[in-house]
Design an enzyme around this catalytic site. Structure first.
Site, PDB file in Angstrom:
ATOM      1  N   ASP A   1     -37.424   4.852  38.328  1.00 25.20           N
ATOM      2  CA  ASP A   1     -37.580   6.299  38.501  1.00 25.20           C
ATOM      3  C   ASP A   1     -37.712   6.851  37.084  1.00 25.20           C
ATOM      4  O   ASP A   1     -36.730   7.001  36.357  1.00 25.20           O
ATOM      5  CB  ASP A   1     -36.377   6.909  39.229  1.00 25.20           C
ATOM      6  CG  ASP A   1     -36.535   8.426  39.422  1.00 25.20           C
ATOM      7  OD1 ASP A   1     -37.322   9.040  38.661  1.00 25.20           O
ATOM      8  OD2 ASP A   1     -35.860   8.993  40.309  1.00 25.20           O
TER       9      ASP A   1
ATOM     10  N   GLN B   1     -43.189  18.073  37.834  1.00 21.60           N
ATOM     11  CA  GLN B   1     -42.631  19.353  38.277  1.00 21.60           C
ATOM     12  C   GLN B   1     -42.469  20.275  37.072  1.00 21.60           C
ATOM     13  O   GLN B   1     -42.487  19.824  35.927  1.00 21.60           O
ATOM     14  CB  GLN B   1     -41.302  19.022  39.008  1.00 21.60           C
ATOM     15  CG  GLN B   1     -40.434  20.156  39.377  1.00 21.60           C
ATOM     16  CD  GLN B   1     -39.250  20.227  38.443  1.00 21.60           C
ATOM     17  OE1 GLN B   1     -39.393  20.668  37.316  1.00 21.60           O
ATOM     18  NE2 GLN B   1     -38.095  19.773  38.876  1.00 21.60           N
TER      19      GLN B   1
ATOM     20  N   LYS C   1     -40.383  19.279  33.995  1.00 23.57           N
ATOM     21  CA  LYS C   1     -40.487  17.928  33.431  1.00 23.57           C
ATOM     22  C   LYS C   1     -41.264  17.945  32.113  1.00 23.57           C
ATOM     23  O   LYS C   1     -41.788  18.962  31.704  1.00 23.57           O
ATOM     24  CB  LYS C   1     -41.111  16.978  34.453  1.00 23.57           C
ATOM     25  CG  LYS C   1     -40.242  16.829  35.721  1.00 23.57           C
ATOM     26  CD  LYS C   1     -38.948  16.060  35.461  1.00 23.57           C
ATOM     27  CE  LYS C   1     -37.820  16.361  36.427  1.00 23.57           C
ATOM     28  NZ  LYS C   1     -37.960  15.845  37.767  1.00 23.57           N
TER      29      LYS C   1
ATOM     30  N   HIS D   1     -37.830  11.218  34.073  1.00 20.24           N
ATOM     31  CA  HIS D   1     -37.389  11.788  32.789  1.00 20.24           C
ATOM     32  C   HIS D   1     -37.985  11.012  31.612  1.00 20.24           C
ATOM     33  O   HIS D   1     -37.524  11.180  30.496  1.00 20.24           O
ATOM     34  CB  HIS D   1     -35.859  11.696  32.653  1.00 20.24           C
ATOM     35  CG  HIS D   1     -35.081  12.314  33.762  1.00 20.24           C
ATOM     36  ND1 HIS D   1     -33.711  12.208  33.856  1.00 20.24           N
ATOM     37  CD2 HIS D   1     -35.461  13.067  34.825  1.00 20.24           C
ATOM     38  CE1 HIS D   1     -33.276  12.850  34.935  1.00 20.24           C
ATOM     39  NE2 HIS D   1     -34.321  13.369  35.545  1.00 20.24           N
TER      40      HIS D   1
ATOM     41  N   ARG E   1     -56.655   5.663  54.527  1.00 18.26           N
ATOM     42  CA  ARG E   1     -58.108   5.584  54.556  1.00 18.26           C
ATOM     43  C   ARG E   1     -58.646   5.038  53.229  1.00 18.26           C
ATOM     44  O   ARG E   1     -58.391   5.621  52.168  1.00 18.26           O
ATOM     45  CB  ARG E   1     -58.611   7.009  54.751  1.00 18.26           C
ATOM     46  CG  ARG E   1     -60.034   7.125  55.174  1.00 18.26           C
ATOM     47  CD  ARG E   1     -60.349   8.597  55.407  1.00 18.26           C
ATOM     48  NE  ARG E   1     -61.685   8.698  55.951  1.00 18.26           N
ATOM     49  CZ  ARG E   1     -62.358   9.839  56.061  1.00 18.26           C
ATOM     50  NH1 ARG E   1     -61.786  10.974  55.672  1.00 18.26           N
ATOM     51  NH2 ARG E   1     -63.556   9.866  56.552  1.00 18.26           N
TER      52      ARG E   1
ATOM     53  N   TYR F   1     -63.804   6.958  59.574  1.00 17.42           N
ATOM     54  CA  TYR F   1     -62.428   7.199  60.045  1.00 17.42           C
ATOM     55  C   TYR F   1     -61.735   5.918  60.496  1.00 17.42           C
ATOM     56  O   TYR F   1     -61.039   5.894  61.495  1.00 17.42           O
ATOM     57  CB  TYR F   1     -62.409   8.289  61.142  1.00 17.42           C
ATOM     58  CG  TYR F   1     -62.909   9.601  60.589  1.00 17.42           C
ATOM     59  CD1 TYR F   1     -62.069  10.413  59.837  1.00 17.42           C
ATOM     60  CD2 TYR F   1     -64.223   9.992  60.781  1.00 17.42           C
ATOM     61  CE1 TYR F   1     -62.555  11.589  59.277  1.00 17.42           C
ATOM     62  CE2 TYR F   1     -64.718  11.164  60.230  1.00 17.42           C
ATOM     63  CZ  TYR F   1     -63.879  11.958  59.477  1.00 17.42           C
ATOM     64  OH  TYR F   1     -64.345  13.111  58.923  1.00 17.42           O
TER      65      TYR F   1
HETATM   66  C1  LIG Z   1     -37.432  15.589  39.161  1.00 16.85           C
HETATM   67  C2  LIG Z   1     -36.920  14.277  39.657  1.00 16.85           C
HETATM   68  C3  LIG Z   1     -37.507  13.621  40.758  1.00 16.85           C
HETATM   69  C4  LIG Z   1     -38.454  14.279  41.736  1.00 16.85           C
HETATM   70  O1  LIG Z   1     -39.562  14.862  41.257  1.00 16.85           O
HETATM   71  P1  LIG Z   1     -40.279  16.086  42.032  1.00 16.85           P
HETATM   72  O2  LIG Z   1     -41.610  16.135  41.367  1.00 16.85           O
HETATM   73  O3  LIG Z   1     -39.455  17.296  41.772  1.00 16.85           O
HETATM   74  O4  LIG Z   1     -40.376  15.750  43.466  1.00 16.85           O
HETATM   75  C5  LIG Z   1     -37.082  12.333  41.058  1.00 16.85           C
HETATM   76  N1  LIG Z   1     -36.116  11.736  40.352  1.00 16.85           N
HETATM   77  C6  LIG Z   1     -35.511  12.337  39.311  1.00 16.85           C
HETATM   78  C7  LIG Z   1     -34.447  11.595  38.571  1.00 16.85           C
HETATM   79  C8  LIG Z   1     -35.871  13.638  38.947  1.00 16.85           C
HETATM   80  O5  LIG Z   1     -35.227  14.254  37.950  1.00 16.85           O
END
Ligand SMILES: *Cc1c(COP(=O)(O)O)cnc(C)c1O
Length: 388
Positions: A161, A187, A190, A164, A219, A226
């Site tokens: 993930d 977002q 970020k 950040h 798709r 389709y």
């Molecule tokens: C912001 C964030 C997300 C999700 O991102 P969105 O674009 O807001 O859906 C996932 N994991 C962490 C650790 C985040 O800070």
């Protein structure tokens, strides 16, 4: 708060934007095609974002939560499987797994770096574990050496993930060079943004193709009949957002360089304040984009912390209370969860418990300020905490 110390000058605004973003939006508009199938902005952004992260396969999506969902789905996460997540993170990390019907298994984090603890991960791996999700907290990379070894030994894939961690490095390697899937968010808050948006880096073309098909209602790219090949949804990014992200990407490296210069200054000043313990750095994460400046105030009550945050905001410092352990939300228990009580999870995650109460973070735009402003910010924090 007797001295009522406040910031004398405004910190830089976020998001940063200018003529590059303006021109990009007009360019996207004038294509006369505003989705990725007919336009060129999403394709170009994917190539540029991948190259910047040492990868060949970036897939742009609607947001970071969807990026995690899609990445997990490509890894085979679904009902009957488990995903190991840090207890201390934004809820999307666990919610994405739960959305697919999997059980999110929260484990504890390191009390100094706030990153997932590899020994806690090791203890949680079981026959149903389908993915391990390190979250690079505030740009500090997790211990990727230990996690890679766990992944290799157990055969359970990692999914970073990296919401950040735009531009981050681990011992010189960029996120896309670490061999695992990685998910990003664009977002509004970020490190680069189009208001909303996300991306997945895949380690190979085959996984990218699986991701592409699923992110476009199952798709294939050239389908006209389709023939939807797999289940999926619509997670496609639009051309306007991609055009803005291309401009944002050109700002990222310089902004990281500024934050890398400011963070040690601010962190040293914060560490001098009685009662304040800033996030530690593991230097193997040798490029840290600094998504936030985080610190703990051990022993503070949640009530007093909320007050401190309010006063810091009033004094001009953009401040937030840190995340709540994911199992301390109603949302967590509405979906597939471990067969444990909150108290049992809390006993297993003492550091996440403490962080839930005592951790505070400052917005990364603080770190885009001048060196003089680092001294001002620390003086405000010291004054507010001295009084509180
Ligand atoms: C912001 C964030 C997300 C999700 O991102 P969105 O674009 O807001 O859906 C996932 N994991 C962490 C650790 C985040 O800070």
């Amino acid at each position: 708060m007797s001295n009522d110390v406040r910031l004398r000058s405004e910190l830089p605004a976020w998001p940063t934007y200018g003529d590059e973003e303006r021109e990009a939006l007009i360019r996207a508009l004038d294509q006369g095609q505003w989705w990725r199938i007919g336009g060129g902005e999403v394709d170009a952004f994917e190539a540029e974002f991948a190259a910047a992260h040492g990868s060949e396969h970036a897939l742009a999506v609607t947001n970071g939560t969807h990026a995690l969902e899609l990445a997990l789905e490509v890894l085979g996460v679904g009902s009957g499987t488990e995903v190991i997540v840090p207890a201390f993170t934004f809820i999307s990390s666990s919610q994405a797994a739960q959305r697919l019907g999997a059980v999110a298994v929260p484990v504890d984090v390191d009390p100094d770096t706030y990153c997932i603890d590899p020994s806690a991960v090791e203890a949680a791996i079981g026959p149903k574990t389908r993915a391990i999700m390190p979250v690079h907290m505030a740009g500090q990379m997790c211990d990727m050496d230990a996690l890679d070894k766990l992944s290799a030994d157990s055969g359970v894939p990692l999914i970073q993930d990296a919401a950040h961690a735009h531009g981050a490095r681990w011992r010189g390697k960029r996120v896309g060079e670490l061999g695992s899937v990685a998910a990003f968010s664009f977002q509004n808050g970020k490190l680069m943004t189009a208001g909303e948006g996300g991306a997945v880096l895949f380690p190979d073309a085959e996984m990218y193709e699986k991701g592409f098909v699923r992110h476009s209602c199952g798709r294939p790219r050239t389908d006209r009949g389709y023939f939807h090949r797999t289940s999926g949804s619509n997670f496609r990014l639009n051309e306007f957002s991609a055009s803005v992200l291309r401009a944002q990407l050109t700002r990222l490296e310089d902004q990281i360089t500024t934050r890398e210069q400011r963070w040690p200054v601010l962190n040293r000043l914060l560490a001098e304040i009685p009662g304040v313990v800033p996030q530690s750095r593991d230097d193997r994460g040798d490029r840290n984009p600094h998504y936030m400046a985080m610190f703990r105030v051990p022993g503070i009550t949640e009530e007093r912390r909320a007050k401190v945050v309010d006063v810091l905001i009033e004094r001009g410092v953009p401040t937030f209370v840190a995340f709540r352990a994911v199992y301390r939300t109603d949302a967590f228990w509405e979906a597939a969860a471990p067969d444990l009580t909150v108290d049992e999870l809390a006993r297993r995650c003492p550091h996440s418990e403490a962080l839930t109460r005592d951790c505070i973070w400052l917005h990364h735009r603080v770190l885009l300020g001048s060196e003089a402003q680092m001294h001002e910010v620390a003086a405000v924090v010291a004054d507010v905490l001295a009084d509180a």
